[in-house]
Design an enzyme around this catalytic site. Structure first.
Site, PDB file in Angstrom:
ATOM      1  N   ASP A  62      26.598   6.284 -97.310  1.00  0.00           N
ATOM      2  CA  ASP A  62      25.295   5.704 -96.971  1.00  0.00           C
ATOM      3  C   ASP A  62      24.358   5.721 -98.178  1.00  0.00           C
ATOM      4  O   ASP A  62      23.633   4.756 -98.426  1.00  0.00           O
ATOM      5  CB  ASP A  62      24.646   6.476 -95.824  1.00  0.00           C
ATOM      6  CG  ASP A  62      25.450   6.425 -94.535  1.00  0.00           C
ATOM      7  OD1 ASP A  62      26.232   5.474 -94.359  1.00  0.00           O
ATOM      8  OD2 ASP A  62      25.294   7.344 -93.707  1.00  0.00           O
TER       9      ASP A  62
ATOM     10  N   ASP B   1      29.220  11.670 -90.386  1.00  0.00           N
ATOM     11  CA  ASP B   1      27.955  11.986 -91.037  1.00  0.00           C
ATOM     12  C   ASP B   1      27.780  13.496 -91.019  1.00  0.00           C
ATOM     13  O   ASP B   1      28.223  14.172 -90.084  1.00  0.00           O
ATOM     14  CB  ASP B   1      26.782  11.323 -90.305  1.00  0.00           C
ATOM     15  CG  ASP B   1      26.745   9.814 -90.479  1.00  0.00           C
ATOM     16  OD1 ASP B   1      27.213   9.326 -91.523  1.00  0.00           O
ATOM     17  OD2 ASP B   1      26.239   9.130 -89.572  1.00  0.00           O
TER      18      ASP B   1
END
EC number: 3.4.23.36
Length: 162
Positions: free
Chosen positions: A132, A117
């Site tokens: 995501d 991330d």
């Protein structure tokens, strides 16, 4: 293969490819845990290795999370090919976004045991990646597509009765 199914596969491939490219960029230019100003006032770039699901839920269970990703991907494929969805571009777009996002995060889980991330919204307490966002926006578009399908099926059943 029908052209609209090709649209699904192209969408999924685009999401997966962009996700991989941006994660490669993040890993090669960012330092783990350090924030760099991205879009000033909106986003920072912060490299984070997420060992769990959203926000680190179920950390340490990469094998189960990988299995869930595989099952979600198979469910999307089953849904696409089992019904007459080839005319519903919104549904195909949404499912393509979700499938590409699921593959992007599955790739990380299988090869790294965590998800990469790096998109860190200013003032938020979460960090995410393009996969995501593909899953999130894909869900919205798939629900919209299902709504359109419901309206079309209702109209077709009225025409049959008349």
């Amino acid at each position: 293969m029908k052209g609209s199914y090709l649209f699904f596969w192209l969408t999924a491939s685009l999401v997966f490819g962009l996700d991989r490219l941006t994660k490669i960029w993040a890993e090669s230019t960012l330092t783990l845990g350090n924030s760099v100003v991205g879009l000033d006032g909106w986003y920072h770039w912060t490299l984070y290795h997420n060992p769990g699901a959203a926000g680190g839920l179920w950390s340490g269970h990469a094998d189960w999370l990988a299995l869930i990703s595989i099952l979600a991907g198979l469910a999307i494929l089953w849904f696409i090919y089992r019904g007459p969805h080839d005319r519903n571009i919104w549904l195909l777009l949404g499912l393509g976004l979700m499938f590409g996002g699921a593959l992007g995060n599955l790739y990380d889980r299988l090869f790294y045991q965590y998800v990469i991330d790096f998109i860190d919204p200013v003032g938020a307490n979460y960090i995410y990646n393009l996969a995501d966002k593909g899953i999130r926006w894909g869900l919205y578009l798939a629900v919209l597509g299902l709504w359109f399908s419901g309206k079309r099926l209702a109209k077709e059943s009225q025409n049959v009765v008349s």
